[in-house]
Design an enzyme around this catalytic site. Sequence first.
Site, PDB file in Angstrom:
ATOM      1  N   HIS A 134       1.530 -12.921   3.112  1.00 46.99           N
ATOM      2  CA  HIS A 134       2.498 -13.579   2.221  1.00 46.99           C
ATOM      3  C   HIS A 134       3.127 -14.832   2.845  1.00 46.99           C
ATOM      4  O   HIS A 134       3.781 -15.600   2.148  1.00 46.99           O
ATOM      5  CB  HIS A 134       3.639 -12.628   1.847  1.00 46.99           C
ATOM      6  CG  HIS A 134       3.207 -11.454   1.021  1.00 46.99           C
ATOM      7  ND1 HIS A 134       2.535 -11.593  -0.167  1.00 46.99           N
ATOM      8  CD2 HIS A 134       3.353 -10.112   1.207  1.00 46.99           C
ATOM      9  CE1 HIS A 134       2.279 -10.384  -0.668  1.00 46.99           C
ATOM     10  NE2 HIS A 134       2.763  -9.472   0.145  1.00 46.99           N
ATOM     11  N   ASP A 178      -5.327  -5.693   0.102  1.00 43.78           N
ATOM     12  CA  ASP A 178      -3.940  -5.227   0.015  1.00 43.78           C
ATOM     13  C   ASP A 178      -3.542  -5.199  -1.462  1.00 43.78           C
ATOM     14  O   ASP A 178      -4.025  -6.012  -2.250  1.00 43.78           O
ATOM     15  CB  ASP A 178      -3.038  -6.192   0.796  1.00 43.78           C
ATOM     16  CG  ASP A 178      -1.608  -5.695   0.935  1.00 43.78           C
ATOM     17  OD1 ASP A 178      -1.272  -5.174   2.014  1.00 43.78           O
ATOM     18  OD2 ASP A 178      -0.829  -5.817  -0.040  1.00 43.78           O
ATOM     19  N   HIS A 223      -0.933  -6.108  -2.807  1.00 47.60           N
ATOM     20  CA  HIS A 223      -0.187  -7.308  -3.192  1.00 47.60           C
ATOM     21  C   HIS A 223      -1.060  -8.552  -3.021  1.00 47.60           C
ATOM     22  O   HIS A 223      -1.885  -8.609  -2.111  1.00 47.60           O
ATOM     23  CB  HIS A 223       1.067  -7.446  -2.322  1.00 47.60           C
ATOM     24  CG  HIS A 223       1.979  -6.257  -2.395  1.00 47.60           C
ATOM     25  ND1 HIS A 223       1.948  -5.246  -1.450  1.00 47.60           N
ATOM     26  CD2 HIS A 223       2.890  -5.903  -3.317  1.00 47.60           C
ATOM     27  CE1 HIS A 223       2.838  -4.323  -1.790  1.00 47.60           C
ATOM     28  NE2 HIS A 223       3.420  -4.690  -2.913  1.00 47.60           N
ATOM     29  N   ASP A 228      -1.907  -0.189   0.852  1.00 46.52           N
ATOM     30  CA  ASP A 228      -0.878   0.179  -0.129  1.00 46.52           C
ATOM     31  C   ASP A 228      -1.431   0.322  -1.546  1.00 46.52           C
ATOM     32  O   ASP A 228      -0.675   0.522  -2.495  1.00 46.52           O
ATOM     33  CB  ASP A 228       0.295  -0.812  -0.099  1.00 46.52           C
ATOM     34  CG  ASP A 228      -0.128  -2.254   0.129  1.00 46.52           C
ATOM     35  OD1 ASP A 228      -1.342  -2.541   0.039  1.00 46.52           O
ATOM     36  OD2 ASP A 228       0.748  -3.092   0.395  1.00 46.52           O
TER      37      ASP A 228
HETATM   38 ZN   LIG Z   1       0.966  -5.091   0.399  1.00 48.77          ZN
END
Ligand SMILES: [Zn+2]
Length: 346
Positions: A124, A161, A163, A248
């Site tokens: 991120h 991931d 996200h 995740d």
């Molecule tokens: Zn994540």
Amino acid sequence: MATGYVYDPIFLEHDLRGHPENQQRLRQIMSVLQQRGMLERLAHIPAIPITQERLERVHDPRYIEQVRRVAERGGGNLDMDTYVRPASYDAALMAAGGLVEATRAVLDGELDNAFALVRPPGHHALRARGMGFCLFNNVAVAARYALAEQGLDRVLIVDFDVHHGNGTQDEFEGDPAVMYISTHQYPHYPGTGYWNETGSGAGKGSIINVPLGGGVGDEGFARIFEEIVGPAAWRFQPELILVSAGYDAHWDDPLAYMQLSIGGYTAIAQALKDLSEELCGGRVVFTLEGGYHLEALAYSVLNAFGVLVDDTGWRLVDPLGPSPRREQPVDEIIERVRQVHGLSRG
Ligand SMILES: [Zn+2]
């Protein structure tokens, strides 16, 4: 030749009690690798702090200095989710440096492949801003290193991931030398990663986003890797595959609503290892991103190592089993992404 792993105790010192991205994650991974006799099958890669020059290929010097100062004055928060503790700056330099060392060792032919067990995570982190638990974008720094110092022309980053890796996309969206493929829950944090984000300018088409509603599981992911990731990678012909490995998307993870099992994650690891063997001499380097259910995380990493070290078929170790819920279909999104990126059938 062997499979390498990066680990250093400094990664435990970046820690905040009660925060999901805490040191227990890495402790649990190391303890399972130890108990299951995996560590002794692996080659340890010592992490070294990333050099300023390598870090500045991806991050603004003023932002790097900001992280250093916040750590030096005892810590603080970069945003609501992203903490800095006194040791965090040094840990983050070692995380990026550790992944670069792993990448170097694989590209120099010292190791077959590797998995960097580093914290804080990175995908991120933007050029001038940390966010989403991430300080420096480890995978972006490693890709830039491979291009600038190892003379590579094409690096593939696969990010599973749950996200979207907005920082990685941001870094490479105009750059045809790096293909970035991400599977992620959408809409979800950080809000980016829709299928129509495909890169810009010379990098048009080199960003492939596979946004998924909640509830996609092992079968859906297997199809996405078979029908999107595989053909896109074949077309791109990478010389190195870097993997933003986030766990995740497991069905019991507290931060999202996907339905992958440890077995599903292991199939993904196998698919990526197979692709690396078909396309780039087996050169694949995983790096740890998210994953907040400690057991799901640790056993998924154990099995990923099993796949990386073994070429005769690793026997899955999954104490949690398959998702108890039904999977959501992926036909529509696969069709959409294949259409947008001109990926032919078969
Ligand atoms: Zn994540």
